[in-house]
Design a protein around this motif. Structure first.
Motif, PDB file in Angstrom:
ATOM      1  N   SER A  28      42.583  62.157  45.389  1.00 15.26           N
ATOM      2  CA  SER A  28      43.272  61.041  45.232  1.00 15.26           C
ATOM      3  C   SER A  28      44.653  61.260  45.725  1.00 15.26           C
ATOM      4  CB  SER A  28      43.098  60.495  43.661  1.00 15.26           C
ATOM      5  OG  SER A  28      43.871  61.658  42.933  1.00 15.26           O
ATOM      6  N   GLU A  56      35.371  60.430  33.015  1.00 12.16           N
ATOM      7  CA  GLU A  56      35.857  58.964  32.921  1.00 12.16           C
ATOM      8  C   GLU A  56      34.820  58.110  33.602  1.00 12.16           C
ATOM      9  OE1 GLU A  56      39.754  56.455  34.293  1.00 12.16           O
ATOM     10  OE2 GLU A  56      39.761  58.765  35.122  1.00 12.16           O
ATOM     11  N   PRO A  57      34.642  56.935  32.933  1.00 13.56           N
ATOM     12  CA  PRO A  57      33.604  55.798  33.446  1.00 13.56           C
ATOM     13  C   PRO A  57      34.066  55.365  35.140  1.00 13.56           C
ATOM     14  CG  PRO A  57      34.570  55.122  31.370  1.00 13.56           C
ATOM     15  CD  PRO A  57      35.333  56.613  31.661  1.00 13.56           C
ATOM     16  N   GLY A  58      32.981  55.396  35.993  1.00 16.32           N
ATOM     17  CA  GLY A  58      33.461  55.385  37.119  1.00 16.32           C
ATOM     18  C   GLY A  58      33.293  56.602  38.137  1.00 16.32           C
ATOM     19  N   VAL A  59      33.541  57.750  37.400  1.00 16.64           N
ATOM     20  CA  VAL A  59      33.259  59.129  38.207  1.00 16.64           C
ATOM     21  C   VAL A  59      31.763  59.213  38.483  1.00 16.64           C
ATOM     22  CG1 VAL A  59      33.797  61.467  38.198  1.00 16.64           C
ATOM     23  CG2 VAL A  59      35.426  59.701  37.385  1.00 16.64           C
ATOM     24  N   PRO A  60      31.321  59.479  39.586  1.00 17.77           N
ATOM     25  CA  PRO A  60      30.083  59.623  40.056  1.00 17.77           C
ATOM     26  C   PRO A  60      29.516  61.010  39.182  1.00 17.77           C
ATOM     27  CG  PRO A  60      31.242  59.198  42.084  1.00 17.77           C
ATOM     28  CD  PRO A  60      32.086  59.493  40.864  1.00 17.77           C
ATOM     29  N   GLU A  61      28.205  60.886  38.481  1.00 18.04           N
ATOM     30  CA  GLU A  61      27.678  62.002  37.964  1.00 18.04           C
ATOM     31  C   GLU A  61      27.360  63.102  38.973  1.00 18.04           C
ATOM     32  OE1 GLU A  61      24.498  61.324  35.189  1.00 18.04           O
ATOM     33  OE2 GLU A  61      24.896  59.296  34.844  1.00 18.04           O
ATOM     34  N   TYR A  76      34.509  60.331  26.065  1.00 21.01           N
ATOM     35  CA  TYR A  76      35.502  60.125  26.858  1.00 21.01           C
ATOM     36  C   TYR A  76      36.930  59.810  26.308  1.00 21.01           C
ATOM     37  CZ  TYR A  76      38.560  59.786  30.867  1.00 21.01           C
ATOM     38  OH  TYR A  76      39.577  59.781  31.756  1.00 21.01           O
TER      39      TYR A  76
END
Length: 113
Positions: A28, A56-61, A76
Motif C-alpha cells: 500500500s 479488516e473487512p475488504g481484505v481477501p481471505e 475485528y
C-alpha cells in the motif's frame, strides 16, 4: 562514496495495523517508498502473533495477517482493545529486539517474520 550514501540514509520502521502484515503495508505504501528510496531505507515487519480472527473487512481471505496484541478470536472492530492482556509483552519484546539492531519481519528491507 557508496558507504557515505549508505550511512546518510535514514531508516524507517513501518508497523502494520491490526490483523494485517508488513507485506500488505509495503504494497500500500509502494509509490511512497519508491519515490523516497534514495533517501530512506524502509523496513516492514510482521507482528509476532498470527491473527486469531478475521482481518479488516475488504481484505481477501487467505492472506497471512498478524496482530501485535488483542483478544484472541475477537471481532475485528473490538479485539484490539485489551492490549495489555493478550500479546502486548511479546510485541514490545519484538520491537525492542529490532531497536537493538536485530532483524526480522517481512516486505521490503526485512526478512520473513
Amino acid at each position: 562514496e557508496l558507504l557515505a550514501r549508505e550511512v546518510s540514509r535514514r531508516r524507517v520502521l513501518c508497523l502494520h495495523g491490526f490483523r494485517a502484515s508488513g507485506e500488505m503495508l509495503s504494497l500500500s505504501l509502494g509509490p511512497l517508498t519508491r519515490s523516497l528510496a534514495g533517501t530512506y531505507d524502509f523496513t516492514f515487519v510482521d507482528a509476532p502473533t498470527a491473527a486469531s480472527g478475521p482481518a479488516e473487512p475488504g481484505v481477501p481471505e487467505g492472506l497471512l495477517s498478524y496482530e501485535w496484541w488483542g483478544d484472541p478470536g475477537g471481532e475485528y472492530d473490538t479485539a484490539w482493545r485489551p492490549a495489555y492482556e493478550h500479546g502486548f509483552d511479546v510485541a514490545m519484546a519484538r520491537l525492542a529486539a529490532l531497536a537493538a539492531g536485530g532483524r526480522g519481519g517481512s516486505g521490503e528491507g526485512g526478512e520473513g517474520g
